[in-house]
Design a protein around this motif. Structure first.
Motif, mmCIF file in Angstrom:
data_model
loop_
_atom_site.group_PDB
_atom_site.id
_atom_site.type_symbol
_atom_site.label_atom_id
_atom_site.label_comp_id
_atom_site.label_asym_id
_atom_site.label_seq_id
_atom_site.Cartn_x
_atom_site.Cartn_y
_atom_site.Cartn_z
ATOM 1 N N PRO A 2 54.136 -55.494 130.250
ATOM 2 C CA PRO A 2 54.216 -55.740 128.798
ATOM 3 C C PRO A 2 54.598 -54.477 128.039
ATOM 4 O O PRO A 2 54.229 -53.359 128.425
ATOM 5 N N PHE A 3 55.346 -54.683 126.970
ATOM 6 C CA PHE A 3 55.817 -53.563 126.157
ATOM 7 C C PHE A 3 54.836 -53.352 125.015
ATOM 8 O O PHE A 3 54.584 -54.257 124.221
ATOM 9 N N TYR A 4 54.250 -52.158 124.919
ATOM 10 C CA TYR A 4 53.226 -51.885 123.908
ATOM 11 C C TYR A 4 53.809 -51.096 122.740
ATOM 12 O O TYR A 4 54.507 -50.103 122.927
ATOM 13 N N VAL A 5 53.502 -51.585 121.540
ATOM 14 C CA VAL A 5 53.843 -50.858 120.319
ATOM 15 C C VAL A 5 52.566 -50.743 119.497
ATOM 16 O O VAL A 5 51.865 -51.738 119.281
ATOM 17 N N SER A 6 52.249 -49.546 119.070
ATOM 18 C CA SER A 6 51.021 -49.347 118.291
ATOM 19 C C SER A 6 51.107 -50.109 116.974
ATOM 20 O O SER A 6 52.207 -50.305 116.430
ATOM 21 N N PRO A 7 49.967 -50.554 116.433
ATOM 22 C CA PRO A 7 49.976 -51.255 115.139
ATOM 23 C C PRO A 7 50.632 -50.432 114.035
ATOM 24 O O PRO A 7 51.350 -50.973 113.188
ATOM 25 N N GLN A 9 53.038 -48.171 114.317
ATOM 26 C CA GLN A 9 54.489 -48.179 114.489
ATOM 27 C C GLN A 9 55.072 -49.539 114.136
ATOM 28 O O GLN A 9 56.152 -49.638 113.537
ATOM 29 N N GLN A 10 54.353 -50.597 114.483
ATOM 30 C CA GLN A 10 54.825 -51.950 114.184
ATOM 31 C C GLN A 10 54.923 -52.168 112.673
ATOM 32 O O GLN A 10 55.912 -52.712 112.173
ATOM 33 N N ASN A 113 56.416 -61.772 112.886
ATOM 34 C CA ASN A 113 57.264 -60.705 113.415
ATOM 35 C C ASN A 113 58.258 -60.193 112.389
ATOM 36 O O ASN A 113 58.590 -59.010 112.361
#
Length: 229
Positions: A2-7, A9-10, A113
């Motif tokens: 899974p690809f993780y993006v910090s909240p 950064q999102q 999204n």
């Protein structure tokens, strides 16, 4: 994997995405004048309005994606109609609408999204200039209580800077319209906005019942040519 993006950064990516979309649109200016509130949009389309009536004393202006802000406008009209019918017409206020839009935009920004690429102004004209209400809402649901003037969309900072130099309290309608148009033109020194390229409306406190009215191109030309105003 899974690809993780910090909240953090999102949220930043969503905000950047929305800002870029809004900046691609044409600008809208909202400002007070002696008899009410003036709305001016750089909008040559006669079919797709950026400025609309919401209720008796309340109007709506928006920039960004048309289908998104049109959904918001329709939701605001439904809210106003239901509350005015169920309770009292005086219970429908720009503040209540701004809170509704803030909740809607905030939910969309955090839970989906793709954020809405929109920026809004909800304005209510009062019995006096001091009692006018102007609320600016951004794509993430943030609300600002504005006074005097607001610029949204396009090169909004350049338009706002030009408005700051031209705006005066108690301006006549013709003076306010010229200030708005000249400020919109400040984005591009080679641009001259003619009446047919403008969408203009007012909330006129001197009218009765429904205070919103659109200005036709002929009337816009008259006001822009009125050097006495």
């Amino acid at each position: 994997m899974p690809f993780y993006v910090s909240p953090e950064q999102q949220m930043k990516d969503k905000a950047d995405y929305a800002r870029k979309g809004i900046a691609r649109g044409r600008s809208v200016v909202v400002l007070q004048y002696d008899d009410g509130i003036l709305f001016v949009a750089d909008n040559p389309s006669r079919a797709l309005h950026k400025i609309s009536e919401i209720y008796d004393r309340i109007a709506f202006a928006a920039v960004g994606k048309y289908n998104e802000f049109e959904n918001l406008r329709l939701g605001g009209v439904r809210y106003a109609d239901v509350n005015g019918y169920t309770y009292d017409r005086r219970d429908v206020t720009a503040r209540g609408l701004a809170n509704l839009y803030a909740q809607t935009l905030g939910t969309i920004f955090t839970e989906t999204n793709k954020p809405y690429e929109v920026e809004l102004v909800v304005a209510e004209v009062g019995d006096t200039e001091a009692s006018d209400q102007i609320y600016r809402l951004t794509f993430d649901g943030s609300v600002a209580d504005e006074h005097g003037y607001v610029a949204m969309g396009g090169q909004a900072d350049a338009v706002a800077e030009a408005l700051k130099a031209r705006f005066e309290e108690g301006m006549s309608l013709s003076a306010a319209l010229r200030a708005a148009v000249q400020s919109l033109e400040a984005q591009d020194s080679d641009r001259h906005l003619e009446a047919k390229a403008l969408e203009v409306a007012v909330l006129d406190r001197n009218r009765e019942h429904r205070l919103f009215r659109r200005l036709p191109a002929v009337r816009i030309e008259e006001l822009l040519g009125d050097s006495a105003g």
